[in-house]
Design an enzyme around this catalytic site. Structure first.
Site, PDB file in Angstrom:
ATOM      1  N   SER A 190      81.093  44.381  45.384  1.00 13.18           N
ATOM      2  CA  SER A 190      79.991  45.294  45.650  1.00 13.18           C
ATOM      3  C   SER A 190      80.574  46.701  45.568  1.00 13.18           C
ATOM      4  O   SER A 190      81.412  47.076  46.382  1.00 13.18           O
ATOM      5  CB  SER A 190      79.425  45.020  47.050  1.00 13.18           C
ATOM      6  OG  SER A 190      78.463  45.989  47.386  1.00 13.18           O
ATOM      7  N   LYS A 215      75.779  49.425  43.576  1.00 11.51           N
ATOM      8  CA  LYS A 215      74.814  50.050  44.479  1.00 11.51           C
ATOM      9  C   LYS A 215      74.038  51.091  43.681  1.00 11.51           C
ATOM     10  O   LYS A 215      74.634  51.836  42.886  1.00 11.51           O
ATOM     11  CB  LYS A 215      75.557  50.725  45.637  1.00 11.51           C
ATOM     12  CG  LYS A 215      76.196  49.731  46.590  1.00 11.51           C
ATOM     13  CD  LYS A 215      75.126  48.994  47.382  1.00 11.51           C
ATOM     14  CE  LYS A 215      75.747  48.066  48.408  1.00 11.51           C
ATOM     15  NZ  LYS A 215      74.728  47.417  49.241  1.00 11.51           N
ATOM     16  N   LYS A 242      78.404  43.892  41.287  1.00 12.37           N
ATOM     17  CA  LYS A 242      77.177  44.466  41.872  1.00 12.37           C
ATOM     18  C   LYS A 242      77.349  45.964  42.033  1.00 12.37           C
ATOM     19  O   LYS A 242      78.321  46.431  42.627  1.00 12.37           O
ATOM     20  CB  LYS A 242      76.911  43.777  43.212  1.00 12.37           C
ATOM     21  CG  LYS A 242      76.115  44.552  44.267  1.00 12.37           C
ATOM     22  CD  LYS A 242      75.740  43.640  45.439  1.00 12.37           C
ATOM     23  CE  LYS A 242      75.629  44.393  46.756  1.00 12.37           C
ATOM     24  NZ  LYS A 242      75.362  43.478  47.897  1.00 12.37           N
ATOM     25  N   LYS A 280      73.352  37.022  55.173  1.00 14.93           N
ATOM     26  CA  LYS A 280      74.441  37.605  55.962  1.00 14.93           C
ATOM     27  C   LYS A 280      74.265  37.035  57.358  1.00 14.93           C
ATOM     28  O   LYS A 280      73.239  37.289  57.998  1.00 14.93           O
ATOM     29  CB  LYS A 280      74.300  39.128  56.034  1.00 14.93           C
ATOM     30  CG  LYS A 280      74.543  39.841  54.722  1.00 14.93           C
ATOM     31  CD  LYS A 280      74.359  41.335  54.883  1.00 14.93           C
ATOM     32  CE  LYS A 280      74.587  42.045  53.560  1.00 14.93           C
ATOM     33  NZ  LYS A 280      74.203  43.465  53.629  1.00 14.93           N
ATOM     34  N   ASP A 297      67.598  40.971  50.934  1.00 12.22           N
ATOM     35  CA  ASP A 297      68.681  41.084  51.912  1.00 12.22           C
ATOM     36  C   ASP A 297      68.024  41.521  53.227  1.00 12.22           C
ATOM     37  O   ASP A 297      67.634  40.676  54.056  1.00 12.22           O
ATOM     38  CB  ASP A 297      69.719  42.095  51.374  1.00 12.22           C
ATOM     39  CG  ASP A 297      70.835  42.462  52.361  1.00 12.22           C
ATOM     40  OD1 ASP A 297      70.737  42.135  53.549  1.00 12.22           O
ATOM     41  OD2 ASP A 297      71.827  43.098  51.942  1.00 12.22           O
ATOM     42  N   ASP A 299      71.995  46.680  43.819  1.00 11.56           N
ATOM     43  CA  ASP A 299      71.501  46.638  45.198  1.00 11.56           C
ATOM     44  C   ASP A 299      71.016  48.025  45.584  1.00 11.56           C
ATOM     45  O   ASP A 299      71.803  48.979  45.628  1.00 11.56           O
ATOM     46  CB  ASP A 299      72.630  46.185  46.136  1.00 11.56           C
ATOM     47  CG  ASP A 299      72.156  45.981  47.570  1.00 11.56           C
ATOM     48  OD1 ASP A 299      70.966  46.234  47.863  1.00 11.56           O
ATOM     49  OD2 ASP A 299      72.991  45.561  48.405  1.00 11.56           O
ATOM     50  N   GLU A 320      68.647  43.481  44.051  1.00  9.55           N
ATOM     51  CA  GLU A 320      68.684  43.227  45.494  1.00  9.55           C
ATOM     52  C   GLU A 320      67.936  44.315  46.262  1.00  9.55           C
ATOM     53  O   GLU A 320      68.182  45.510  46.060  1.00  9.55           O
ATOM     54  CB  GLU A 320      70.165  43.166  45.930  1.00  9.55           C
ATOM     55  CG  GLU A 320      70.382  42.788  47.386  1.00  9.55           C
ATOM     56  CD  GLU A 320      71.876  42.617  47.711  1.00  9.55           C
ATOM     57  OE1 GLU A 320      72.694  42.419  46.775  1.00  9.55           O
ATOM     58  OE2 GLU A 320      72.225  42.683  48.901  1.00  9.55           O
ATOM     59  N   GLY A 370      78.113  40.576  52.456  1.00  9.21           N
ATOM     60  CA  GLY A 370      79.198  41.113  53.275  1.00  9.21           C
ATOM     61  C   GLY A 370      78.779  42.405  53.944  1.00  9.21           C
ATOM     62  O   GLY A 370      77.795  43.031  53.553  1.00  9.21           O
TER      63      GLY A 370
HETATM   64  O1  OSB Z   1      73.506  45.726  51.289  1.00  8.30           O
HETATM   65  O2  OSB Z   1      74.971  44.273  50.941  1.00  8.30           O
HETATM   66  C1  OSB Z   1      74.655  45.351  51.432  1.00  8.30           C
HETATM   67  C2  OSB Z   1      77.713  46.957  53.076  1.00  8.30           C
HETATM   68  C3  OSB Z   1      77.140  47.618  54.124  1.00  8.30           C
HETATM   69  C4  OSB Z   1      75.760  47.570  54.268  1.00  8.30           C
HETATM   70  C5  OSB Z   1      74.986  46.855  53.364  1.00  8.30           C
HETATM   71  C6  OSB Z   1      75.574  46.175  52.298  1.00  8.30           C
HETATM   72  C7  OSB Z   1      76.960  46.265  52.144  1.00  8.30           C
HETATM   73  C8  OSB Z   1      77.688  45.650  51.040  1.00  8.30           C
HETATM   74  C9  OSB Z   1      79.134  45.326  51.309  1.00  8.30           C
HETATM   75  O3  OSB Z   1      77.213  45.492  49.933  1.00  8.30           O
HETATM   76  C10 OSB Z   1      79.653  44.187  50.531  1.00  8.30           C
HETATM   77  C11 OSB Z   1      81.034  43.800  50.987  1.00  8.30           C
HETATM   78  O4  OSB Z   1      81.278  43.635  52.208  1.00  8.30           O
HETATM   79  O5  OSB Z   1      81.877  43.619  50.111  1.00  8.30           O
HETATM   80 MG    MG Z   2      72.415  44.285  50.177  1.00  6.94          MG
END
Ligand code: OSB
Ligand code: MG
Length: 378
Positions: free
Chosen positions: A141, A169, A167, A269, A245, A195, A220, A297
């Site tokens: 991510s 952001k 992925k 999660k 999510d 995401d 996402e 995560g």
């Molecule tokens: O939306 O998945 C998410 C981290 C903090 C808050 C939201 C998200 C995330 C991540 C982290 O995408 C992914 C990771 O821990 O590798």
């Molecule tokens: Mg997410």
């Protein structure tokens, strides 16, 4: 099969762990994690560690490390201390009874009770919760970057490191050109996703249409964190699967997603949904309906990662999880051995020793601790 669990004390500590690189999502940036670690000790002196994944700031969900600290010490620990619960599977009910919300605080305690039960039974955590896989696929991510070229370069490196899914952001102003640059760089066959962390609205057609052309596994959480209805409208317009999510807080929301057609994939999660019992319920429901799930995560330390890897070993977790190795996040993790990924993107699930399968490094954790308290039965 199971024996009653009887907690004698719960210790909370906050550690500070700087990330190797800032992690920027649509709603904010994290440079240093403030991590809440728990130690659960039972009346026989058996002790396990767990991690609360609440963030520093309420920009992903309403909880933070400070609200979780309060909820755990004031309301949740007293529910379990000095009283027997029949099994870890019953902890969820005990914590949810007339205490609304605070799923990340509840999850840290509930998952710790699963680890305590596993440890007492001499079983690896993954096997104890029903995990069947010996290895799980890891996806990366990647936070929002300063330019499409910088993002593309990082994702190329991630592809070459073996990650099973990339992925990105995204946020308004940091979307189509960024994701297109990555697709161009990594080629058509690499599994990619985006995401948005709830940064868009239904009026952003142009963005979704352009993303549809980039062959993503899923988009996402494009819309609001508490929405299912508008996501259903968007899923009708989008060819690409939507993955929820933030919107999925328990199995009843997952059932609503199916009923409304709000998405076709779920990111589970365990912190967001209140622990393993809720995660397993969502997993079971999705498996029965043929909906793929994957393990998300929250920039966990190696302790939280042990719980995520165990969960991701359940059979319905058919897509790569956000389960990057320790070195992606930290100069040095707080567990030994550190979490690693094979060059084919697989992470080994610990399946030999009882409990988590990694050992918290007590000296290092002590050195990083900024506050600590212990709650006892009484
Ligand atoms: O939306 O998945 C998410 C981290 C903090 C808050 C939201 C998200 C995330 C991540 C982290 O995408 C992914 C990771 O821990 O590798
Ligand atoms: Mg997410």
């Amino acid at each position: 099969m199971t024996h009653p669990l009887h907690l004698a004390s719960l210790s909370l500590r906050e550690i500070r762990l700087p990330l190797r690189e800032p992690f920027r999502i649509s709603s904010g940036v994290t440079t240093e994690r403030r991590i809440l670690l728990l130690t659960l000790t039972d009346v026989d002196g058996v002790s396990v560690w767990s991690e609360c994944v609440a963030g520093e700031w309420p920009n992903y969900s309403p909880e933070t490390i400070d609200t979780a600290w309060f909820a755990l010490t004031q309301w949740l620990a007293p529910r379990l201390l000095g009283r027997e619960v029949a099994s870890a599977a019953d902890v969820r009910r005990t914590l949810d009874d007339n205490i609304r919300g605070h799923p990340m605080a509840k999850a840290a305690l509930e998952m710790g009770m699963w680890a305590l039960e596993a440890t007492r039974l001499g079983r690896p955590l993954a096997i104890h919760i029903g995990g069947t896989r010996t290895q799980v696929e890891a996806g990366i991510s990647m936070g929002i970057q300063s330019s499409p070229a910088v993002l593309a370069e990082k994702m190329l490196a991630a592809r070459d490191a073996g990650y099973a899914r990339l992925k990105c952001k995204i946020a308004p102003g940091y979307d189509v050109p960024y994701v297109a640059a990555v697709r161009e760089a990594v080629g058509p066959d690499v599994r990619m996703s985006v995401d948005a962390n709830a940064a868009y609205s239904l009026s952003d057609h142009a963005v979704f249409t352009a993303l549809d052309a980039l062959h993503l596994l899923y988009i996402e959480q494009p819309l609001a964190q508490d929405d299912l209805v508008q996501h259903a409208a968007l899923q009708v317009q989008c060819k690409t699967a939507l993955c929820l999510d933030e919107s999925i807080l328990d199995e009843s929301r997952a059932a609503d997603m199916h009923q409304l057609g709000s998405g076709r994939v779920i990111n589970i999660k365990p912190g967001r949904v209140g622990g393993f019992a809720a995660s397993k319920a969502i997993h079971d429901l999705c498996m029965a309906r043929g909906t793929p799930v994957w393990c998300g995560g929250m920039l966990e330390s190696g302790i939280g990662r042990a719980y995520n890897v165990a969960l991701a070993s359940l059979p319905g977790f058919t897509l790569p999880g956000d389960l990057s190795p320790s070195a992606r996040y930290w100069v040095e993790d707080i567990v030994t051995p550190e979490w690693t990924m094979h060059p084919n993107g697989l992470v080994d699930v610990p399946r030999t020793q009882p409990g988590l399968g990694v050992a918290p490094r007590r000296d290092r954790i002590d050195a990083l601790t900024v506050r600590e308290t212990t709650v006892r039965a009484g």
